[in-house]
Design an enzyme around this catalytic site. Structure first.
Site, PDB file in Angstrom:
ATOM      1  N   TYR A   1      15.270  -9.376 -19.143  1.00 12.63           N
ATOM      2  CA  TYR A   1      14.022  -8.001 -19.398  1.00 12.63           C
ATOM      3  C   TYR A   1      13.621  -8.113 -20.468  1.00 12.63           C
ATOM      4  O   TYR A   1      13.084  -7.174 -21.191  1.00 12.63           O
ATOM      5  CB  TYR A   1      14.073  -7.789 -18.494  1.00 12.63           C
ATOM      6  CG  TYR A   1      12.848  -6.143 -17.899  1.00 12.63           C
ATOM      7  CD1 TYR A   1      12.019  -7.404 -17.761  1.00 12.63           C
ATOM      8  CD2 TYR A   1      12.958  -5.211 -18.005  1.00 12.63           C
ATOM      9  CE1 TYR A   1      10.414  -6.598 -17.223  1.00 12.63           C
ATOM     10  CE2 TYR A   1      11.516  -4.508 -17.067  1.00 12.63           C
ATOM     11  CZ  TYR A   1      10.792  -5.481 -17.593  1.00 12.63           C
ATOM     12  OH  TYR A   1       9.375  -4.621 -16.884  1.00 12.63           O
TER      13      TYR A   1
ATOM     14  N   LYS B   1       9.734   0.796 -20.520  1.00  7.50           N
ATOM     15  CA  LYS B   1       9.790   0.723 -19.194  1.00  7.50           C
ATOM     16  C   LYS B   1      10.058   2.220 -18.687  1.00  7.50           C
ATOM     17  O   LYS B   1       9.361   2.882 -18.370  1.00  7.50           O
ATOM     18  CB  LYS B   1       9.962  -0.528 -17.713  1.00  7.50           C
ATOM     19  CG  LYS B   1       8.783  -1.043 -18.279  1.00  7.50           C
ATOM     20  CD  LYS B   1       7.867  -1.093 -18.223  1.00  7.50           C
ATOM     21  CE  LYS B   1       6.260  -2.136 -17.817  1.00  7.50           C
ATOM     22  NZ  LYS B   1       6.077  -1.880 -17.497  1.00  7.50           N
TER      23      LYS B   1
END
Length: 253
Positions: A155, A162
């Protein structure tokens, strides 16, 4: 379903029929909302326009948050045609492939800044433009992922981005709350979207989610759309500043 009859909402992030934003838009319309939709660029437009017609979108415009003036033009069109706005769904994210696939330790300055601008700061910009249109309150939603709270291999830089998005959600909830504007993040489990296709070994990630989730399954666009519809409805009038998971329980393990 929760009623959105008479409500007007902006949905940003529909790229095709597999987009999370499309699942939400479809659910919003089924609940009675009038919608404004945007497409990202000319390549996406042929995919978005038929979807927009199917939900009777009253406003359909281009929106690339990196192009100066495009976001302002969308909100000006809403001001002119509707004069108000009840909810916004922000469902866009981007990181350069080299930074997404590499270590956070090695992330380029330019790539990190660009990912933060598109994926996080654009939500704050939308909130700024939506605020004057929400004189009687409203709801702002964005899309996060469990990688904001725990390390998800592959990720990369999107994890810190995020995390910043979720923190921004909490701060804006406090700032806009006195005006009756609620701000929340929705964190779906893995979904086979175009954006997710850029994550390395995504098929393995989905298989792991099925194995780990208490409900032993993945979620789908209808699951996410139903939660979003609830959150922008009056039934959620006391819910703000949260990150709400819709992931079959994946995040608890």
């Amino acid at each position: 379903m929760f009623s959105l009859q008479g409500k007007k909402g902006l949905v940003v992030g529909v790229a095709n029929e597999h987009s999370i934003a499309w699942g939400a838009a479809r659910s919003f319309r089924e609940a009675g909302a009038d919608l404004a939709l945007t497409w990202f660029n000319d390549k996406a437009r042929p995919y978005v326009e038929p979807l927009a017609r199917s939900v009777d979108a009253q406003i359909l415009m281009p929106l690339d948050v990196e192009v100066p003036g495009q976001m302002e033009a969308v909100f000006q069109a809403i001001t002119t045609q509707w004069g108000r706005l009840d909810f916004v769904l922000h469902s866009i994210a981007f990181a350069p492939r080299s930074d997404l696939h590499g270590r956070v330790t090695d992330a380029s300055r330019e790539g990190f800044a660009r990912a933060m601008d598109i994926s996080c700061h654009s939500f704050a910009r939308m909130a700024h433009l939506a605020e004057p249109l929400m004189a009687h309150g409203g709801s702002l939603l964005t899309m996060s992922y469990v990688g904001a709270e725990e390390v998800i291999p592959g990720y990369g830089v999107m994890g810190p981005v995020k995390a910043a998005l979720e923190a921004s959600t909490r701060y804006m909830a406090c700032e806009l709350g006195p005006k009756g504007i609620r701000v929340n993040a929705v964190s779906p489990g893995p979904l086979a979207t175009r954006a997710a296709s850029g994550i390395p070994d995504f098929d393995a990630l989905m298989a792991d989610a099925i194995a780990r989730a208490p409900l032993r399954r993945l979620v789908d666009l209808d699951d996410v759309g139903a939660l979003c519809t609830f959150l922008v409805s009056d039934a959620a009038k006391s819910i703000t500043g949260n990150t709400l998971f819709v992931d079959a329980g994946f995040h608890v393990l």
